[in-house]
Write a protein that holds these residues in place. Structure first.
Motif, PDB file in Angstrom:
ATOM      1  N   VAL A 117     -10.578 -86.732 -66.212  1.00 21.72           N
ATOM      2  CA  VAL A 117     -10.636 -88.238 -66.621  1.00 21.72           C
ATOM      3  C   VAL A 117      -9.726 -89.011 -65.610  1.00 21.72           C
ATOM      4  O   VAL A 117     -10.054 -89.791 -65.268  1.00 21.72           O
ATOM      5  CB  VAL A 117      -9.899 -88.212 -68.154  1.00 21.72           C
ATOM      6  N   HIS A 118      -8.620 -88.051 -65.409  1.00 17.93           N
ATOM      7  CA  HIS A 118      -7.640 -88.759 -64.297  1.00 17.93           C
ATOM      8  C   HIS A 118      -8.653 -88.983 -62.888  1.00 17.93           C
ATOM      9  O   HIS A 118      -8.509 -90.116 -62.281  1.00 17.93           O
ATOM     10  CB  HIS A 118      -6.538 -87.678 -63.950  1.00 17.93           C
ATOM     11  N   PHE A 119      -9.268 -87.960 -62.631  1.00 18.45           N
ATOM     12  CA  PHE A 119     -10.105 -87.780 -61.282  1.00 18.45           C
ATOM     13  C   PHE A 119     -11.153 -89.128 -61.378  1.00 18.45           C
ATOM     14  O   PHE A 119     -11.160 -89.947 -60.321  1.00 18.45           O
ATOM     15  CB  PHE A 119     -10.973 -86.626 -61.065  1.00 18.45           C
TER      16      PHE A 119
ATOM     17  N   ALA B 224      -3.032 -96.138 -66.067  1.00 22.25           N
ATOM     18  CA  ALA B 224      -3.324 -94.937 -65.902  1.00 22.25           C
ATOM     19  C   ALA B 224      -2.061 -94.171 -66.471  1.00 22.25           C
ATOM     20  O   ALA B 224      -2.315 -93.168 -67.380  1.00 22.25           O
ATOM     21  CB  ALA B 224      -3.213 -94.380 -64.447  1.00 22.25           C
ATOM     22  N   SER B 225      -0.835 -94.695 -66.143  1.00 26.30           N
ATOM     23  CA  SER B 225       0.602 -93.956 -66.890  1.00 26.30           C
ATOM     24  C   SER B 225       0.523 -94.312 -68.193  1.00 26.30           C
ATOM     25  O   SER B 225       1.108 -93.511 -69.177  1.00 26.30           O
ATOM     26  CB  SER B 225       1.708 -94.409 -66.035  1.00 26.30           C
ATOM     27  N   ALA B 226       0.063 -95.575 -68.732  1.00 23.77           N
ATOM     28  CA  ALA B 226       0.023 -95.847 -70.180  1.00 23.77           C
ATOM     29  C   ALA B 226      -0.809 -94.942 -71.090  1.00 23.77           C
ATOM     30  O   ALA B 226      -0.735 -94.890 -72.228  1.00 23.77           O
ATOM     31  CB  ALA B 226      -0.052 -97.413 -70.269  1.00 23.77           C
ATOM     32  N   TYR B 227      -2.142 -95.075 -70.494  1.00 27.92           N
ATOM     33  CA  TYR B 227      -3.278 -94.365 -71.299  1.00 27.92           C
ATOM     34  C   TYR B 227      -3.811 -92.753 -70.857  1.00 27.92           C
ATOM     35  O   TYR B 227      -4.422 -92.316 -71.875  1.00 27.92           O
ATOM     36  CB  TYR B 227      -4.335 -95.317 -71.153  1.00 27.92           C
ATOM     37  N   LEU B 228      -3.513 -92.386 -69.617  1.00 27.65           N
ATOM     38  CA  LEU B 228      -4.043 -91.302 -69.353  1.00 27.65           C
ATOM     39  C   LEU B 228      -2.930 -89.922 -69.320  1.00 27.65           C
ATOM     40  O   LEU B 228      -3.283 -89.158 -68.786  1.00 27.65           O
ATOM     41  CB  LEU B 228      -4.632 -91.321 -68.029  1.00 27.65           C
ATOM     42  N   GLY B 229      -1.995 -90.341 -69.874  1.00 24.62           N
ATOM     43  CA  GLY B 229      -0.908 -89.231 -69.784  1.00 24.62           C
ATOM     44  C   GLY B 229      -1.219 -87.791 -70.452  1.00 24.62           C
ATOM     45  O   GLY B 229      -0.930 -86.785 -69.604  1.00 24.62           O
ATOM     46  N   THR B 230      -1.959 -87.797 -71.485  1.00 21.06           N
ATOM     47  CA  THR B 230      -2.567 -86.550 -71.896  1.00 21.06           C
ATOM     48  C   THR B 230      -3.862 -86.094 -71.658  1.00 21.06           C
ATOM     49  O   THR B 230      -4.530 -85.102 -72.345  1.00 21.06           O
ATOM     50  CB  THR B 230      -2.258 -86.505 -73.486  1.00 21.06           C
TER      51      THR B 230
END
Length: 69
Positions: A40-42, A29-35
């Motif tokens: 999408v996070h949910f 999550a921290s590598a690919y979902l930062g922006t």
């Protein structure tokens, strides 16, 4: 293998599974979902939060041992 030993080993395996899975899920999550947007996070955390149940169910079935009739 005695049932008591099988349950002990299964408990240790589930603890390691949860720890490793949580580290892996947060790393991805921290590598690919930062922006990414909030939805999408949910969706990611909803799916990844439910996915660990599948290997845990296999461990729990193994812990229970063979079905005795």
């Amino acid at each position: 293998m005695p049932l008591r030993l099988r349950k002990f080993i299964g408990t240790i395996l589930i603890i390691f599974l949860v720890l490793l899975y949580a580290i892996l899920a947060v790393s991805i999550a921290s590598a690919y979902l930062g922006t990414s947007p909030w939805w999408v996070h949910f969706l990611y955390f909803l799916l990844s939060g439910l996915l660990w149940v599948l290997p845990a169910m296999a461990i729990i079935k193994w812990m229970a041992g063979p079905v005795q009739k």
